[in-house]
Design a protein around this motif. Sequence first.
Motif, PDB file in Angstrom:
ATOM      1  N   ILE A  31     -45.925  75.862 -50.038  1.00  0.00           N
ATOM      2  CA  ILE A  31     -46.373  77.261 -50.056  1.00  0.00           C
ATOM      3  C   ILE A  31     -45.728  78.000 -51.219  1.00  0.00           C
ATOM      4  O   ILE A  31     -46.394  78.728 -51.964  1.00  0.00           O
ATOM      5  N   GLN A  32     -44.443  77.802 -51.391  1.00  0.00           N
ATOM      6  CA  GLN A  32     -43.734  78.494 -52.472  1.00  0.00           C
ATOM      7  C   GLN A  32     -44.208  78.034 -53.839  1.00  0.00           C
ATOM      8  O   GLN A  32     -44.369  78.851 -54.758  1.00  0.00           O
ATOM      9  N   ARG A  33     -44.478  76.751 -53.989  1.00  0.00           N
ATOM     10  CA  ARG A  33     -44.922  76.231 -55.283  1.00  0.00           C
ATOM     11  C   ARG A  33     -46.284  76.827 -55.677  1.00  0.00           C
ATOM     12  O   ARG A  33     -46.461  77.314 -56.811  1.00  0.00           O
ATOM     13  N   HIS A  34     -47.229  76.800 -54.755  1.00  0.00           N
ATOM     14  CA  HIS A  34     -48.558  77.313 -55.087  1.00  0.00           C
ATOM     15  C   HIS A  34     -48.579  78.831 -55.194  1.00  0.00           C
ATOM     16  O   HIS A  34     -49.375  79.390 -55.963  1.00  0.00           O
ATOM     17  N   THR A  35     -47.698  79.499 -54.485  1.00  0.00           N
ATOM     18  CA  THR A  35     -47.605  80.952 -54.629  1.00  0.00           C
ATOM     19  C   THR A  35     -47.099  81.315 -56.021  1.00  0.00           C
ATOM     20  O   THR A  35     -47.547  82.304 -56.623  1.00  0.00           O
ATOM     21  N   THR A  36     -46.208  80.515 -56.559  1.00  0.00           N
ATOM     22  CA  THR A  36     -45.756  80.719 -57.942  1.00  0.00           C
ATOM     23  C   THR A  36     -46.923  80.582 -58.912  1.00  0.00           C
ATOM     24  O   THR A  36     -47.026  81.324 -59.891  1.00  0.00           O
ATOM     25  N   HIS A  37     -47.833  79.653 -58.617  1.00  0.00           N
ATOM     26  CA  HIS A  37     -49.018  79.469 -59.456  1.00  0.00           C
ATOM     27  C   HIS A  37     -49.948  80.677 -59.358  1.00  0.00           C
ATOM     28  O   HIS A  37     -50.558  81.086 -60.354  1.00  0.00           O
ATOM     29  N   VAL A  38     -50.056  81.232 -58.163  1.00  0.00           N
ATOM     30  CA  VAL A  38     -50.833  82.465 -57.994  1.00  0.00           C
ATOM     31  C   VAL A  38     -50.240  83.564 -58.864  1.00  0.00           C
ATOM     32  O   VAL A  38     -50.961  84.286 -59.572  1.00  0.00           O
TER      33      VAL A  38
ATOM     34  N   SER B 211     -45.881  86.757 -67.038  1.00  0.00           N
ATOM     35  CA  SER B 211     -44.475  87.031 -67.347  1.00  0.00           C
ATOM     36  C   SER B 211     -43.566  86.712 -66.163  1.00  0.00           C
ATOM     37  O   SER B 211     -42.344  86.637 -66.321  1.00  0.00           O
ATOM     38  N   THR B 212     -44.152  86.523 -64.976  1.00  0.00           N
ATOM     39  CA  THR B 212     -43.348  86.251 -63.784  1.00  0.00           C
ATOM     40  C   THR B 212     -43.022  84.770 -63.629  1.00  0.00           C
ATOM     41  O   THR B 212     -42.192  84.410 -62.794  1.00  0.00           O
ATOM     42  N   ALA B 213     -43.685  83.930 -64.381  1.00  0.00           N
ATOM     43  CA  ALA B 213     -43.453  82.489 -64.268  1.00  0.00           C
ATOM     44  C   ALA B 213     -43.513  81.864 -65.658  1.00  0.00           C
ATOM     45  O   ALA B 213     -44.379  82.211 -66.459  1.00  0.00           O
ATOM     46  N   GLU B 214     -42.609  80.952 -65.914  1.00  0.00           N
ATOM     47  CA  GLU B 214     -42.534  80.347 -67.250  1.00  0.00           C
ATOM     48  C   GLU B 214     -43.765  79.510 -67.558  1.00  0.00           C
ATOM     49  O   GLU B 214     -44.291  79.544 -68.667  1.00  0.00           O
ATOM     50  N   ARG B 215     -44.229  78.774 -66.555  1.00  0.00           N
ATOM     51  CA  ARG B 215     -45.420  77.942 -66.746  1.00  0.00           C
ATOM     52  C   ARG B 215     -46.299  78.053 -65.515  1.00  0.00           C
ATOM     53  O   ARG B 215     -45.835  78.372 -64.429  1.00  0.00           O
ATOM     54  N   GLY B 216     -47.585  77.760 -65.685  1.00  0.00           N
ATOM     55  CA  GLY B 216     -48.480  77.799 -64.550  1.00  0.00           C
ATOM     56  C   GLY B 216     -49.915  77.550 -64.982  1.00  0.00           C
ATOM     57  O   GLY B 216     -50.197  77.354 -66.171  1.00  0.00           O
ATOM     58  N   PRO B 217     -50.849  77.566 -64.027  1.00  0.00           N
ATOM     59  CA  PRO B 217     -52.241  77.233 -64.307  1.00  0.00           C
ATOM     60  C   PRO B 217     -53.084  78.401 -64.784  1.00  0.00           C
ATOM     61  O   PRO B 217     -54.265  78.230 -65.081  1.00  0.00           O
ATOM     62  N   GLY B 218     -52.503  79.591 -64.854  1.00  0.00           N
ATOM     63  CA  GLY B 218     -53.267  80.748 -65.312  1.00  0.00           C
ATOM     64  C   GLY B 218     -53.635  80.630 -66.782  1.00  0.00           C
ATOM     65  O   GLY B 218     -53.178  79.735 -67.501  1.00  0.00           O
ATOM     66  N   LYS B 219     -54.466  81.553 -67.231  1.00  0.00           N
ATOM     67  CA  LYS B 219     -54.964  81.522 -68.604  1.00  0.00           C
ATOM     68  C   LYS B 219     -53.989  82.133 -69.607  1.00  0.00           C
ATOM     69  O   LYS B 219     -54.212  82.077 -70.812  1.00  0.00           O
ATOM     70  N   GLY B 220     -52.912  82.742 -69.096  1.00  0.00           N
ATOM     71  CA  GLY B 220     -51.900  83.285 -69.982  1.00  0.00           C
ATOM     72  C   GLY B 220     -52.056  84.760 -70.299  1.00  0.00           C
ATOM     73  O   GLY B 220     -51.213  85.334 -70.987  1.00  0.00           O
TER      74      GLY B 220
END
Length: 217
Positions: free
Chosen positions: A78-85, A92-101
């Motif tokens: 849950i915490q991992r995928h919430t970070t992706h959200v 700016s809230t996460a260093e890396r993730g699946p968003g478009k930037g």
Amino acid sequence: MANTRLLILTAAAAAFLAGPMTETASAQSAAHRHIGHVADMFNGTPDNVGLLAAARAEAEVAGQHAALADGSGDLAGIQRHTTHVLHAIDPSTAERGPGKGYGLIRAASGCAQHIGMAGESDDASAAVKNHSTHVKTSCQNVVTWAEAIQEKAAAIASATDLASAKEMAQEIGRLTKAILAGMDADGNGRVTWQEGEGGLDQAATHLRLMKEAEGLG
């Protein structure tokens, strides 16, 4: 010599005629220019797409990972995928993730700003003034819901038990759906553009109606 003089006169006449046409083409109305920023192209978005398209792209990523968080059977998942959200909402809230930037909040805020500027332009038609309010309100709803997700995601990050994290993940899932499709806040069976109801679908509908009214295709 005569041919050369004729060519010069022809070129001069063409330049004279082209001048006003070029000026007219470049003198796009302020309202239409801001509509274009929302609907068609905006510098700095991924592939320079319009701000509304940029917002939808990020919202779809957020929705996908909200569903994965809700479906996770353990706290870490849950915490991992919430970070992706979060990355899709505000990179700016996460260093890396699946968003478009670019970030959903930034894109939706830009939509509200530029469509508001379209409606407030001196050359705005009645249709632009009317529908710009609808688009702006829906985009502002999106920002409000996205900010609520940020708060719940922070609580999930510090959660120590699965049950509470699961409950907040479900609420995040509900909010990501509202961001895309809107929310029937008053329970009347309809989702409108109004405050607390309209999402990106409603913004897109009224943006389309505005463009049709203006002959923008």
